[in-house]
Design a protein around this motif. Structure first.
Motif, short mmCIF file in Angstrom:
data_model
loop_
_atom_site.label_atom_id
_atom_site.label_comp_id
_atom_site.label_asym_id
_atom_site.label_seq_id
_atom_site.Cartn_x
_atom_site.Cartn_y
_atom_site.Cartn_z
N GLN A 125 28.36 -20.81 1.46
CA GLN A 125 28.39 -20.82 -0.01
C GLN A 125 27.28 -19.95 -0.59
N GLN A 139 34.71 -20.91 -9.78
CA GLN A 139 34.81 -20.76 -8.34
C GLN A 139 34.36 -22.02 -7.62
N ILE A 140 35.12 -22.40 -6.59
CA ILE A 140 34.74 -23.49 -5.68
C ILE A 140 34.88 -22.93 -4.27
N VAL A 162 34.97 -26.47 0.28
CA VAL A 162 35.43 -27.85 0.14
C VAL A 162 35.03 -28.62 1.39
N LEU A 221 42.69 -24.82 -5.65
CA LEU A 221 42.16 -24.06 -4.52
C LEU A 221 42.42 -22.57 -4.69
N THR A 238 40.40 -21.17 -7.98
CA THR A 238 38.94 -21.18 -7.84
C THR A 238 38.48 -20.42 -6.61
N THR A 296 38.83 -20.73 -3.29
CA THR A 296 38.21 -21.47 -2.18
C THR A 296 38.34 -20.65 -0.90
N ILE A 326 42.11 -19.29 3.49
CA ILE A 326 41.03 -20.24 3.64
C ILE A 326 40.70 -20.44 5.12
#
Length: 372
Positions: A125, A139-140, A143, A194, A197, A199, A231
């Protein structure tokens, strides 16, 4: 969508207060607010003036006690390698339309797998946010979930992701908590969040709580997230590599397909193809084992002890305080990182509370007594 944002803000307010009241609880790490707090957290060591004696209130110095309860994970070669590998995989995957692979952290319980998983997530991150010049509200990147208490249903796995994202509704009262109710299917809103953002990484801890059959029910959905959204998935748990392999076999029924293909080729009068490794056999796995201290490796365990020594902030800490007891510490902890970290942390707390401000066999004895 407005309701989801309001729900998330309400949950974040509650979690901020919860973290203030009980800092460093593990539960908030499975919520977006708690995870971001973990990524941003800087545990700064107390400053000790050179040669100064402990102050009168040192035994009750909450800052010093909190610091030694939360000693950082001392990096080893395996940890550094895995962090670099996953972060690099994320960078590579961001430019690929295919070829993404899962990653697995495996090894006996107590070897630091969860610590490594979270260190990977934090490093990833921070790398992503460095590229985007800070944390963006839309933005994420990461997870972090745990295997559901009931991993039988795919819906329960999606609920874990939804809970992290703040999409799953909280119970309004204790009556709703006690009611037996099925989780609603939140697949569409989870997929939407997802995707929008961006992910990039999903960390799945405690995968050993699921059986191969239960994993086989959710792997197609996780494959969908990987293949459509790019992802990267990291599975963590004791026996994780075997579980994923068996689940893949159940999902794809690889053994049956292979047998039918061989029979078809023989029937056509062509030689059967030589067996080749399956994708699951090539799954990248990082193995964590108890830290060795033997004739083949005298360095690794002592290097970790030296790392702990550098982090300790005790007024009278002797040089090589831990290293001089390396053999005894290894005998008592078995080289398991979790037991070692607990022993060092507890011994440091005992040293502060008793006023010894040093770690000797006396403090080690008291600390290891708590291991049972």
């Amino acid at each position: 969508m407005k309701a989801s944002v309001e729900l998330r803000e309400r949950r974040e307010t509650r979690l901020r207060q919860q973290m203030k009241d009980t800092p460093m609880r593990p539960l908030p790490l499975f919520q977006l607010t708690g995870w971001n707090h973990f990524v941003d957290e800087e545990v700064k060591p107390p400053v000790l003036a050179a040669g100064s004696p402990p102050t009168a209130d040192r035994k009750k110095d909450e800052a010093a006690l909190a610091y030694h309860r939360h000693l950082r994970m001392v990096p080893t070669d395996a940890i550094t390698h895995m962090q670099n590998m996953v972060v690099e995989a994320i960078h590579l995957n961001s430019g690929r339309r295919d070829g993404l692979m899962d990653h697995v952290i495996d090894g006996p319980a107590g070897t630091g797998k969860t610590c490594l998983l979270r260190a990977i997530g934090r490093a990833a991150q921070k790398e992503i946010e460095a590229v985007t010049r800070g944390r963006q509200p839309n933005q994420i990147p990461v997870v972090h979930i745990t295997t559901p208490a009931d991993p039988e249903s795919r819906t329960n796995w999606i609920w874990e992701i939804a809970s992290y994202l703040g999409l799953s509704p909280e119970p309004r009262n204790i009556t709703e908590v006690l009611e037996m109710r099925r989780h609603p299917d939140l697949t569409l809103p989870v997929n939407y969040i997802l995707e929008t953002t961006q992910t990039r990484l999903i960390l799945i801890d405690d995968i050993n709580r699921a059986s191969p059959a239960q994993l086989a029910g959710v792997l197609p959905y996780l494959d969908y997230l990987r293949d459509k959204l790019g992802i990267t998935l990291v599975f963590c748990g004791t026996g994780a590599s075997h579980l994923i392999h068996q689940a893949r076999i159940l999902t794809q029924d690889a053994a049956r397909i292979s047998e039918e293909d061989r029979a078809r080729l023989q029937h056509a009068g062509r030689p059967a193809r030589a067996a080749s490794p399956s994708p699951t056999a090539l799954l990248p796995v990082t193995w964590l084992h108890p830290l060795p201290l033997d004739n083949q490796d005298q360095a690794t365990f002592r290097k970790v002890l030296a790392g702990f020594e550098a982090d300790l902030r005790l007024h009278h800490l002797e040089e090589h305080a831990l290293s001089k007891h390396a053999v005894e510490l290894h005998r008592r902890t078995g080289g398991y990182f979790k037991a070692l970290a607990h022993t060092v942390s507890t011994a440091a707390l005992i040293a502060i509370r008793t006023g010894s401000e040093n770690i000797t066999l006396k403090e080690i004895d008291a600390a290891t007594a708590q291991l049972g």
